[in-house]
Design an enzyme around this catalytic site. Structure first.
Site, PDB file in Angstrom:
ATOM      1  N   CYS A  90     -22.609  71.009  21.019  1.00  0.00           N
ATOM      2  CA  CYS A  90     -23.304  70.002  20.219  1.00  0.00           C
ATOM      3  C   CYS A  90     -24.792  70.333  20.233  1.00  0.00           C
ATOM      4  O   CYS A  90     -25.420  70.304  21.293  1.00  0.00           O
ATOM      5  CB  CYS A  90     -23.053  68.606  20.779  1.00  0.00           C
ATOM      6  SG  CYS A  90     -23.864  67.285  19.850  1.00  0.00           S
ATOM      7  N   GLY A  91     -25.349  70.660  19.074  1.00  0.00           N
ATOM      8  CA  GLY A  91     -26.746  71.070  18.994  1.00  0.00           C
ATOM      9  C   GLY A  91     -27.719  69.940  19.235  1.00  0.00           C
ATOM     10  O   GLY A  91     -28.622  70.046  20.078  1.00  0.00           O
ATOM     11  N   HIS A  92     -27.554  68.835  18.502  1.00  0.00           N
ATOM     12  CA  HIS A  92     -28.486  67.723  18.700  1.00  0.00           C
ATOM     13  C   HIS A  92     -28.316  67.151  20.107  1.00  0.00           C
ATOM     14  O   HIS A  92     -29.278  66.708  20.726  1.00  0.00           O
ATOM     15  CB  HIS A  92     -28.274  66.644  17.625  1.00  0.00           C
ATOM     16  CG  HIS A  92     -27.384  65.517  18.025  1.00  0.00           C
ATOM     17  ND1 HIS A  92     -26.001  65.570  17.937  1.00  0.00           N
ATOM     18  CD2 HIS A  92     -27.672  64.295  18.546  1.00  0.00           C
ATOM     19  CE1 HIS A  92     -25.487  64.432  18.371  1.00  0.00           C
ATOM     20  NE2 HIS A  92     -26.476  63.637  18.739  1.00  0.00           N
ATOM     21  N   HIS A 223     -15.506  68.913  11.384  1.00  0.00           N
ATOM     22  CA  HIS A 223     -16.659  68.363  10.681  1.00  0.00           C
ATOM     23  C   HIS A 223     -16.641  68.758   9.203  1.00  0.00           C
ATOM     24  O   HIS A 223     -16.163  69.840   8.855  1.00  0.00           O
ATOM     25  CB  HIS A 223     -17.963  68.882  11.295  1.00  0.00           C
ATOM     26  CG  HIS A 223     -18.186  68.459  12.714  1.00  0.00           C
ATOM     27  ND1 HIS A 223     -17.321  68.764  13.749  1.00  0.00           N
ATOM     28  CD2 HIS A 223     -19.214  67.769  13.289  1.00  0.00           C
ATOM     29  CE1 HIS A 223     -17.790  68.275  14.884  1.00  0.00           C
ATOM     30  NE2 HIS A 223     -18.939  67.670  14.630  1.00  0.00           N
ATOM     31  N   ASP A 249     -23.849  62.236  10.548  1.00  0.00           N
ATOM     32  CA  ASP A 249     -24.905  62.681  11.458  1.00  0.00           C
ATOM     33  C   ASP A 249     -26.266  62.320  10.889  1.00  0.00           C
ATOM     34  O   ASP A 249     -26.602  62.677   9.756  1.00  0.00           O
ATOM     35  CB  ASP A 249     -24.794  64.192  11.664  1.00  0.00           C
ATOM     36  CG  ASP A 249     -25.496  64.669  12.925  1.00  0.00           C
ATOM     37  OD1 ASP A 249     -26.507  64.060  13.314  1.00  0.00           O
ATOM     38  OD2 ASP A 249     -25.038  65.664  13.504  1.00  0.00           O
ATOM     39  N   CYS A 253     -27.984  68.288  12.349  1.00  0.00           N
ATOM     40  CA  CYS A 253     -26.798  68.835  13.010  1.00  0.00           C
ATOM     41  C   CYS A 253     -27.017  70.294  13.422  1.00  0.00           C
ATOM     42  O   CYS A 253     -27.130  71.183  12.578  1.00  0.00           O
ATOM     43  CB  CYS A 253     -25.562  68.733  12.115  1.00  0.00           C
ATOM     44  SG  CYS A 253     -24.024  69.149  12.959  1.00  0.00           S
ATOM     45  N   GLY A 254     -27.065  70.520  14.726  1.00  0.00           N
ATOM     46  CA  GLY A 254     -27.358  71.860  15.243  1.00  0.00           C
ATOM     47  C   GLY A 254     -26.249  72.864  15.025  1.00  0.00           C
ATOM     48  O   GLY A 254     -26.489  73.970  14.529  1.00  0.00           O
ATOM     49  N   THR A 255     -25.015  72.501  15.390  1.00  0.00           N
ATOM     50  CA  THR A 255     -23.906  73.435  15.166  1.00  0.00           C
ATOM     51  C   THR A 255     -23.609  73.555  13.682  1.00  0.00           C
ATOM     52  O   THR A 255     -23.189  74.613  13.206  1.00  0.00           O
ATOM     53  CB  THR A 255     -22.646  73.005  15.948  1.00  0.00           C
ATOM     54  OG1 THR A 255     -22.294  71.666  15.593  1.00  0.00           O
ATOM     55  CG2 THR A 255     -22.879  73.098  17.446  1.00  0.00           C
TER      56      THR A 255
END
Length: 333
Positions: A90-92, A223, A249, A253-255
């Site tokens: 999870c990026g964020h 997603h 989101d 969204c990082g990913t």
């Protein structure tokens, strides 16, 4: 008995919530975070449900636990939890976890302004700027991202035919670009996104097998990334990412940004070293970049970086007692 008190630091990354759980960690088995993730999901998913769903959380809630590193040179490990499950990456959540942990002395870096983190998806390196006891930004160097499927035609009830790509950036993303039956997120309401995303996800997962070639536990297109015109002239592109059962989101969204850059690189639309400013549904921005090109099981992939910021909004002690009929949360769908 399933009960406990969980200390939490709450905040957000560019608008999307992050709940860093600082106590109540279950003792997880496994040599890697991927193995520990499997143990958590099989025996301790009640903790995720209790802390992420109503009445202690909400549909957008996302959180994490910090564990000791699973590698010899690691600084820490992260286990991710949210309403959609325990994600590989999870990026964020990483940006928020690092920010809250550093500001509260929960991680002691081996090297100033750098961290080596072990996640279920693999090693994620981090750089950050700490000034006046506040983390100004976090830049994560994500796991390898790649375009898994291109130009897949699906038939969506009430919407019709759509041409989609599926790209991996730590999770599998169904990417929908403007076309005949989708005018772009700038012309759709949040209700439209929430209505059609579950249908698209269901059709894709019935049609295709999305499994990471190096870790079979990372599977399923979880997603949906809708695209469209950005609000800001400084943005390279805009997106609205759907996850869980009815969440959009609030961050870029990082990913998802990693998956989007991998898709654009594969199509010859983004170059190595080129800055990619990705805008969220609320207008917040991540700065992405393709750092290098690599391979995943013989498939061309990119090594992406993502930079963003987080802010703490509060702290809490959350009690879970299995005598409470809503101890393990609920959703109103």
């Amino acid at each position: 008995m399933r009960k406990g008190t969980f200390a939490c630091i709450d905040g957000h990354t560019c608008g999307n919530p992050v709940r860093l759980i600082t106590s109540g960690h279950p003792n997880l088995r496994g040599d890697t975070m991927s193995e520990k993730r499997q143990h958590f999901m099989s025996e301790y998913d009640w903790i995720r449900q209790a802390l992420m769903f109503e009445p202690r959380g909400h549909d957008m809630m996302s959180g994490s636990f910090i564990y000791p590193p699973t590698t010899a040179d690691g600084d820490a490990s992260i286990l991710f939890v949210e309403t959609s499950g325990s994600l590989p990456m999870c990026g964020h959540g990483t940006i928020g976890t690092v920010t809250f942990a550093l500001e509260n002395g929960l991680i002691q870096p081996t090297h100033n302004h750098k961290l080596k983190l072990d996640t279920p998806a693999g090693r994620v390196d981090v750089e950050y700027l700490l000034q006046d006891d506040k983390v100004q930004w976090v830049k994560l160097f994500n796991v390898a991202a790649y375009l898994a499927y291109e130009n897949i035609i699906i038939d969506v009830p009430e919407l019709g035919l759509l041409n989609v790509d599926i790209s991996y950036g730590g999770n599998f993303y169904i990417i929908v670009e403007p076309q005949t039956n989708f005018p772009g997120i700038d012309k759709w309401s949040a209700c439209d996104i929430l209505k059609f995303s579950p249908q698209i996800r269901k059709v894709v997962n019935q049609t295709l097998e999305c499994v990471h070639p190096l870790d079979a536990t990372v599977k399923g297109a979880s997603h949906v990334l809708w695209t469209g015109q950005p609000k800001h002239s400084s943005s390279s592109a805009a997106n609205a990412v759907f996850y869980g059962d009815k969440a959009i989101d609030r961050s870029p969204c990082g990913t998802g940004t990693s998956a989007r850059m991998a898709q654009l690189y594969a199509k010859g639309l983004l170059a190595v070293g080129q800055q990619f400013v990705h805008e969220s549904y609320i207008g917040s921005q991540f700065v992405g970049c393709i750092e290098a090109v690599t391979e995943v099981a013989g498939k061309t992939a990119i090594l992406p970086s993502i930079r963003g910021w987080s802010k703490v909004t509060g702290t809490s002690n959350i009690c879970v007692d299995d005598s409470d009929p809503y101890a393990f949360g609920f959703q109103v769908i």
